[in-house]
Design an enzyme around this catalytic site. Structure first.
Site, short mmCIF file in Angstrom:
data_model
loop_
_atom_site.label_atom_id
_atom_site.label_comp_id
_atom_site.label_asym_id
_atom_site.label_seq_id
_atom_site.Cartn_x
_atom_site.Cartn_y
_atom_site.Cartn_z
N TRP A 1 26.17 28.37 37.53
CA TRP A 1 26.93 29.21 38.46
C TRP A 1 25.97 29.47 39.59
O TRP A 1 24.99 30.20 39.44
CB TRP A 1 27.38 30.50 37.78
N GLU B 1 49.02 45.49 36.45
CA GLU B 1 48.91 44.06 36.18
C GLU B 1 48.58 43.75 34.73
O GLU B 1 48.97 42.69 34.23
CB GLU B 1 47.93 43.38 37.15
N ASN C 1 18.06 29.96 34.29
CA ASN C 1 19.12 30.93 34.55
C ASN C 1 18.46 32.14 35.18
O ASN C 1 17.43 32.60 34.68
CB ASN C 1 19.80 31.33 33.23
N GLY C 2 19.02 32.65 36.28
CA GLY C 2 18.44 33.85 36.89
C GLY C 2 18.15 33.63 38.36
O GLY C 2 18.62 32.66 38.97
N LYS D 1 45.21 48.02 38.20
CA LYS D 1 44.80 47.42 36.92
C LYS D 1 45.84 47.69 35.85
O LYS D 1 46.16 46.82 35.04
CB LYS D 1 43.44 47.98 36.44
N ARG E 1 29.84 30.97 31.18
CA ARG E 1 28.73 31.57 31.92
C ARG E 1 28.54 30.96 33.31
O ARG E 1 27.78 31.46 34.13
CB ARG E 1 27.41 31.41 31.14
N GLU F 1 42.83 51.40 42.62
CA GLU F 1 42.35 50.35 41.71
C GLU F 1 42.81 50.64 40.27
O GLU F 1 43.25 49.73 39.55
CB GLU F 1 40.82 50.25 41.81
N HIS G 1 52.77 66.22 50.17
CA HIS G 1 53.64 65.62 51.18
C HIS G 1 54.71 64.73 50.56
O HIS G 1 55.33 63.94 51.26
CB HIS G 1 52.80 64.82 52.19
N LYS H 1 44.38 33.56 38.72
CA LYS H 1 43.07 34.09 39.09
C LYS H 1 42.80 33.90 40.57
O LYS H 1 42.26 34.76 41.23
CB LYS H 1 41.99 33.37 38.26
N CYS I 1 24.07 31.44 34.35
CA CYS I 1 24.21 30.04 33.92
C CYS I 1 24.10 29.98 32.41
O CYS I 1 23.66 30.94 31.77
CB CYS I 1 23.09 29.19 34.51
C1 F6R Z 1 43.34 42.41 40.70
C2 F6R Z 1 42.89 41.15 41.24
C3 F6R Z 1 43.44 40.70 42.54
C4 F6R Z 1 42.33 40.06 43.39
C5 F6R Z 1 42.94 39.47 44.69
C6 F6R Z 1 41.87 38.86 45.57
O1 F6R Z 1 42.73 42.69 39.47
O2 F6R Z 1 42.10 40.46 40.63
O3 F6R Z 1 44.05 41.73 43.22
O4 F6R Z 1 41.37 41.03 43.70
O5 F6R Z 1 43.87 38.48 44.36
O6 F6R Z 1 41.20 37.84 44.93
P1 F6R Z 1 39.80 37.33 45.46
O7 F6R Z 1 38.82 38.42 45.30
O8 F6R Z 1 39.46 36.13 44.61
O9 F6R Z 1 40.01 36.96 46.90
#
Ligand code: F6R
Length: 616
Positions: free
Chosen positions: A76, A492, A102-103, A489, A27, A485, A508, A611, A2
């Protein structure tokens, strides 16, 4: 996580508090509130669920009487969902005392029952209100707010920054910190407190760092800092070197850079309050023992990075619970005819808790009679609300579109879940469980070491590779999802072709992709785990190197076998094999971010991505 601000001085405080909160909103942004001691010495408070704008609009239409002493909070949620009642400040001593926090106060349940026994009534589900009631109780005895803090802090376990003010003492804000940040801003005839300097950098760049386990009292004239026993302490002064525009990112170049730096904290906060005397006990799962002891299958559903966390989790779940586990992409699961029963536990993983594919899959699983458990980073989001049980990750808000700190928190949560279920079922040897807990508790420090020792070198490497058009990633066992992963990364963030493979799959087919100069990251398993597996991955490296690949190995400190075979070796600290993913992923996050930055791309908002994917 927070955001907190406190102000004392000659100016009207509301605007200062709201401006500070808007720079602290990174935050936490699920609710916000302020309290002000007005000119007549009365305490006014307003708090609202939702983003800061909701509070701002509310105050604009029905303002609080202004005053020159105030505290503000942007939340948060951890204990208690994001509602008006759970938002901060919380009041005590007949609404004359306001407290923000916060915490996580780990022993709040036990303290709350003590207070309930004394007849204290609570209006929220938060741990903060318990601290407020305790400070209020002490204050009533002595009329001294600092002494009240001193009496209370020694009884609180966990992590906290607490700020309080009382209407009997206009011109005084008191704060305390343990395992959670708090800094002082020094003005001319005015002083500030903040979770970080973003809270006040618009007004002053002179700051003082408050140490661990210290109490601070600010007035317009000065600042006093003592330790928890009341002894005065020296505080370190520093000059803030960045300005208000960088403030919301806490001085980092991007939210992603900030969030990668918070990976140690994301793991530590997710563990907090869930380990008791070496045993994992997740309080949120109280009352589920009979069901967990009887499950015959676990199905993990998620998308993207969260699904890779699930793939890592499968190894831990099967090892420690001895229940068969499948991991499936939520959107694939949703449109087939799965075999589920009331003995199936469906675990969804989602940072946002709003991903439509995952949400629909959870609803589908429930409609087919399975029990659902949500691992989620966002309190009060739709997926946890639609689930039978919830285990929150405490990574704090993740603002950058690409998930980083939430990923390590998700793996941590699923490991805790595996150890909890394994204990309930009697499937994990208690000695093994204690060793696993010790390993898990050491992870934050080890991630911090990777950041400290390797970050600059990896960024340099990324810079040199800015023109690269394709990168491959190999991993085996728990390292395989980490390879996936790493590739995701890079795609994207840097918009270049990247693929992750299981190292054993190389022969293979994928080995045909290797041509001179092709960069390949290889996640090397520890030779101290399965020597056989380590040998096989080293032979994979030799095979691709012989065909001209440029090999960047991620290997544990002291693993000399990789040296002759690899072009570069990025080192991670020693850890038991199950815990290596939490360390090996860190260089890959840094690399993808570094390469995107080297290409001049926006790492926080990559093209075409959102996001939270709230459409199917
Ligand atoms: C990759 C990324 C996405 C999310 C996916 C699920 O860096 O951020 O692949 O992991 O869209 O999102 P959440 O976790 O919010 O369900």
């Amino acid at each position: 996580m927070c955001g907190i601000i406190g102000y004392v001085g000659p100016r009207q405080s509301q605007d200062i508090l709201l401006a500070g909160l808007s720079r602290l909103e990174y935050r936490g942004y699920d609710s916000a509130g302020i309290a002000v001691i007005d000119g007549d010495g009365g305490l006014g408070m307003r708090k609202r669920a939702g983003k800061l704008a909701v509070l701002r609009d509310d105050l604009a239409s029905t303002p609080l009487a202004d005053g020159t002493t105030g505290i503000g909070h942007t939340r948060w949620a951890t204990h208690g969902g994001p509602t008006d009642a759970n938002a901060h400040p919380h009041l005590a001593d007949d609404d004359k005392l306001a407290v923000i926090h916060n915490g996580i106060i780990e022993n709040f349940a036990e303290l709350k029952s003590e207070l309930v026994g004394e007849g204290v009534a609570f209006h929220s589900e938060t741990d903060t209100e318990v601290a407020a009631a305790m400070i209020g109780r002490e204050y009533v005895r002595t009329g001294d707010l600092v002494a009240a803090f001193r009496a209370v802090v020694s009884r609180l376990e966990g992590a906290y920054t607490l700020l309080a003010m009382h209407e009997d003492h206009p011109g005084l804000v008191v704060g305390a910190r343990r395992n959670s940040p708090l800094v002082i801003g020094l003005g001319e005839g005015e002083n500030f407190l903040g979770s970080d300097v973003a809270a006040f950098v618009e007004h002053t760049r002179k700051a003082l760092a408050i140490g661990q386990d210290e109490i601070v009292a600010i007035t317009p004239e000065g600042v006093e800092v003592t330790d928890f026993s009341g002894a005065p302490v020296e505080v370190e002064a520093f000059e803030v070197t960045w300005d208000a525009s960088a403030a919301e990112k806490g001085g980092w170049s991007s939210f992603m850079a900030k969030e990668v730096s918070e990976e140690p904290e994301a793991v530590a906060n997710t563990i907090r309050g869930r380990i008791h005397e070496g045993r994992v006990e997740i309080p949120e799962l109280d009352g589920m023992d009979a069901f967990l002891a009887d499950i015959d299958r676990i199905l993990v559903i998620a998308c993207g990075t969260a699904a890779y966390a699930g793939m890592v989790g499968k190894y831990a779940l099967e090892t420690w619970t001895r229940v068969p586990v499948d991991v499936e992409l939520a959107h694939e699961f949703r449109y087939r005819d799965p075999v589920l029963s009331p003995r199936t536990l469906v675990v969804s993983i989602s940072q946002s808790g709003e991903t439509m594919d995952t949400l629909m899959a959870v609803k589908y699983a429930r409609s087919r009679g399975a029990k659902t458990l949500s691992i989620c980073n966002t309190q009060g989001a739709t997926i946890p609300r639609e689930s039978d049980a919830i285990v929150y990750t405490h990574a704090g808000p993740e603002v950058a579109v690409a998930s980083t700190k939430a990923f390590v928190a998700q793996i941590t949560a699923i490991y805790l879940l595996a150890l909890h279920v394994g204990r309930v079922r009697g499937a994990v040897d208690p000695v093994v469980a204690v060793e696993a807990v010790t390993e898990l508790e050491a992870v934050p420090g080890k991630i911090a070491r990777v950041l400290e020792t390797e970050q600059a070198r990896i960024e340099q490497l990324a810079h040199w590779m800015a023109d690269t058009r394709s990168v491959l990633f190999l991993g085996r066992n728990v390292g395989y999802p980490i390879a996936l992963e790493g590739a995701l990364k890079l795609k994207e963030l840097a918009y270049i072709h990247a693929e992750g493979f299981a190292a054993g799959e190389l022969k293979h087919g994928p080995i045909a992709l290797i041509e001179p100069g092709q960069p390949v990251f290889v996640v090397v398993p520890s030779p101290r785990g399965s020597a056989e597996m380590h040998k096989k991955v080293v032979s994979n490296i030799e095979e691709i190197r012989a065909r001209g690949a440029r090999v960047i190995a991620i290997a544990e400190e002291g693993d000399a076998a990789v040296l002759p075979a690899a072009d570069e070796v990025l080192r991670i600290p020693l850890a038991a094999p199950m815990f290596e993913p939490l360390l090996a992923v860190v260089p890959l996050h840094i690399f993808a971010m570094g390469l995107a930055e080297a290409k001049g791309l926006d790492v926080d908002q990559p093209r075409n991505l959102a996001k939270s994917v709230t459409v199917e």
